[in-house]
Design a protein around this motif. Structure first.
Motif, mmCIF file in Angstrom:
data_model
loop_
_atom_site.group_PDB
_atom_site.id
_atom_site.type_symbol
_atom_site.label_atom_id
_atom_site.label_comp_id
_atom_site.label_asym_id
_atom_site.label_seq_id
_atom_site.Cartn_x
_atom_site.Cartn_y
_atom_site.Cartn_z
ATOM 1 N N PRO A 82 0.818 -1.221 0.000
ATOM 2 C CA PRO A 82 0.000 0.000 0.000
ATOM 3 C C PRO A 82 0.849 1.268 0.000
ATOM 4 O O PRO A 82 1.787 1.408 0.780
ATOM 5 N N GLY A 83 0.525 2.147 -0.941
ATOM 6 C CA GLY A 83 1.234 3.410 -1.043
ATOM 7 C C GLY A 83 2.542 3.332 -1.789
ATOM 8 O O GLY A 83 3.168 4.368 -2.061
ATOM 9 N N ILE A 84 2.993 2.134 -2.127
ATOM 10 C CA ILE A 84 4.266 1.949 -2.826
ATOM 11 C C ILE A 84 4.048 1.265 -4.172
ATOM 12 O O ILE A 84 4.494 1.753 -5.207
ATOM 13 N N PHE A 85 3.352 0.117 -4.149
ATOM 14 C CA PHE A 85 3.157 -0.633 -5.389
ATOM 15 C C PHE A 85 1.745 -1.182 -5.440
ATOM 16 O O PHE A 85 1.326 -1.953 -4.577
ATOM 17 N N ASP A 86 1.014 -0.773 -6.463
ATOM 18 C CA ASP A 86 -0.333 -1.271 -6.739
ATOM 19 C C ASP A 86 -0.243 -2.148 -7.977
ATOM 20 O O ASP A 86 -0.016 -1.661 -9.089
ATOM 21 N N ASP A 87 -0.410 -3.467 -7.777
ATOM 22 C CA ASP A 87 -0.210 -4.393 -8.888
ATOM 23 C C ASP A 87 -1.311 -4.308 -9.938
ATOM 24 O O ASP A 87 -1.169 -4.890 -11.020
ATOM 25 N N THR A 88 -2.404 -3.590 -9.647
ATOM 26 C CA THR A 88 -3.457 -3.440 -10.651
ATOM 27 C C THR A 88 -3.141 -2.337 -11.649
ATOM 28 O O THR A 88 -3.823 -2.206 -12.671
ATOM 29 N N LEU A 89 -2.108 -1.540 -11.345
ATOM 30 C CA LEU A 89 -1.695 -0.463 -12.238
ATOM 31 C C LEU A 89 -0.425 -0.855 -12.985
ATOM 32 O O LEU A 89 0.277 -1.804 -12.594
ATOM 33 N N ALA A 90 -0.107 -0.128 -14.029
ATOM 34 C CA ALA A 90 1.117 -0.391 -14.788
ATOM 35 C C ALA A 90 2.340 -0.170 -13.912
ATOM 36 O O ALA A 90 2.387 0.763 -13.087
ATOM 37 N N ILE A 91 3.334 -1.047 -14.064
ATOM 38 C CA ILE A 91 4.588 -0.891 -13.337
ATOM 39 C C ILE A 91 5.344 0.296 -13.921
ATOM 40 O O ILE A 91 5.544 0.377 -15.143
ATOM 41 N N ALA A 92 5.746 1.226 -13.058
ATOM 42 C CA ALA A 92 6.493 2.402 -13.503
ATOM 43 C C ALA A 92 7.432 2.809 -12.376
ATOM 44 O O ALA A 92 7.026 2.891 -11.221
ATOM 45 N N PHE A 93 8.664 3.033 -12.728
ATOM 46 C CA PHE A 93 9.669 3.404 -11.724
ATOM 47 C C PHE A 93 9.858 4.923 -11.707
ATOM 48 O O PHE A 93 9.973 5.548 -12.769
#
Length: 448
Positions: A82-93
């Motif tokens: 939560p707040g760092i990586f949402d796997d339902t969204l596109a991965i973007a650094f």
């Protein structure tokens, strides 16, 4: 899944990797340039069996295991945070990127409630951030072995796993009485070669794989060495220990032959890996001509790969031991010195994009130190050593472990010796070097 720098409460580790054998684990890592699509991490690692795995960021899902609502059965370990990586969204650094990702994982467990054993085992090559959260300039990688075990009684426990043997003395039994994490390779940010020296590798792989799945994010057809949603039989251990086993007090002896494996096969074309280990000759007098042999040892991918001594006439095929990647051959050719052998490894049958690799191996005699002794009373150092070349014995010279010249050994045959005064203190080690290239090092025994 794996806290980055968790503290460990380790019941005394009496012996780590008691296998005693030298292990070549990983062979190469992507040298860069690094790109944001991979979080500016190395794109891939290659192991000594020739397999190259990408940083596993694919959203391909398993066609063998159904995911739960909100929890897809990903072929890569993409743990939402939560707040760092949402796997339902596109991965973007760095805005939406996992705080930990993996080139490889191999996890297993043993649970026996009746015996009071609950074991978890983790092996991984991991990408993480030194500060915890995704941040440019904080990228690190490491090879991890983690062993956590609830044990019922005090005593000595031996855990054999695909990458070695660990022995623990437990004084206080109970939950996580054994709690060990060994991370190797953490160095300066954005330097990824430290993991090459870790305990993990070659990469384990499912006996049922490789698995082919489609990445819904881009439509790419991808291959994976295992399915992390399944525990399956596997192979790839450098010691041929394709299992996890715990032995302990009261006759405890439990094992599992299944693990959950993850790793995405790369499409990067890499040469066949080969590591020169030893190329030595010996010869002795025979009837009419010297009796000679040449011994060649290398590490390379196991069959269906092939390894040949191409400089021999005729070409000589090396033999491999137990699918561990250790190859050997012997030639009866009497060498003309100096001589450099050529050994070629070819792994294209297993990995079609793999090209053959040839390495030069200088041929040397085999030097063995049989005595290295210093007498405190007389101040005399005695060194006795032999060469495998009995027909044309080369010159043998002695240096200290720090490289200080001590002298030449003398003698008419293959066994030579030196006794000389050394002051004010003896060397901790001595090295004997042959003029034909052989060398041996031995610790000095101190006597009164």
């Amino acid at each position: 899944m794996h806290p980055l720098l968790s503290k460990t409460t380790i019941a005394l580790i009496v012996s780590a990797l008691a296998q005693g054998a030298a292990q070549a684990a990983l062979f190469a890592v992507d040298p860069g340039a690094y790109v944001p699509a991979n979080g500016n991490f190395a794109a891939w690692y290659q192991d000594t069996h020739g397999r190259t795995l990408d940083l596993c960021l694919s959203k391909a899902v398993s066609s063998r295991v159904a995911g739960a609502p909100g929890a897809p059965a990903y072929m890569c370990l993409l743990n939402p945070s939560p707040g760092i990586f949402d796997d339902t969204l596109a991965i973007a650094f760095p805005g939406n990127f996992p705080d930990e990702a993996f080139w490889f994982t191999g996890d297993g467990s043993i649970v026996d409630a009746a015996r009071g054993i609950d074991l978890t085992y983790v092996s991984a090559v991991e990408a993480a951030f030194s500060g915890g959260d995704p941040l440019e300039g904080d990228q690190i990688s490491f090879a991890r072995i983690r062993i956590r075990v609830d044990v019922p009684t005090a005593g000595t426990y031996v855990i054999t796993h695909p990458y070695g043997v660990d022995v623990f003395n437990v004084d206080t039994p109970g939950r996580k009485a054994i709690n060990m994490t060994r991370d190797i390779g953490i160095g300066a940010p954005k330097t990824y070669d430290g993991a090459l020296k870790g305990d993990v590798g070659p990469f384990l792989r499912s006996l049922n794989g490789p698995y082919t799945e489609t990445n819904p994010a881009n439509g790419a057809v991808e291959q994976f060495v295992g399915d992390p949603n399944l525990e399956e039989a596997f192979t790839g251990s450098p010691f041929n220990t394709n299992f996890i086993r715990i032995e302990g007090p009261g006759g405890i002896d439990l094992r599992t032959t299944v693990m959950a494996i993850s790793g995405k096969l790369s499409t990067v074309a890499r040469p066949t890996p080969i590591i020169a280990e030893r190329s030595t000759y010996s010869r002795k007098a025979g009837s009419g001509a010297p009796v000679a042999q040449q011994d060649v040892f290398v590490m390379a991918p196991p069959p269906p790969a092939s390894v040949t001594l191409t400089s021999n006439s005729p070409v000589l095929n090396l033999s491999e031991a137990d699918t561990t990647g250790h190859w050997y051959a012997q030639s009866a050719t009497n060498p003309t010195l100096p001589s450099t052998l050529q050994v070629t490894a070819d792994n294209h049958l297993a990995i079609p994009t793999s090209s053959p690799t040839t390495v030069p191996m200088p041929l040397t005699d085999l030097v063995v130190i049989s005595q290295a002794e210093y007498n405190l009373h007389t101040g005399q150092l005695t060194v006795v050593a032999s060469t495998s070349d009995e027909t044309s014995p080369p010159v043998l010279t002695v240096t200290s472990g720090t490289g200080v010249a001590i002298g030449a050994l003398s003698g008419d045959g293959a066994v030579k010796s030196l006794t000389t005064g050394i002051s004010p203190i003896p060397p901790a080690k001595v090295q004997v070097t042959s003029s034909n290239g052989g060398t041996d090092t031995e610790e000095v025994v101190i006597v009164q």
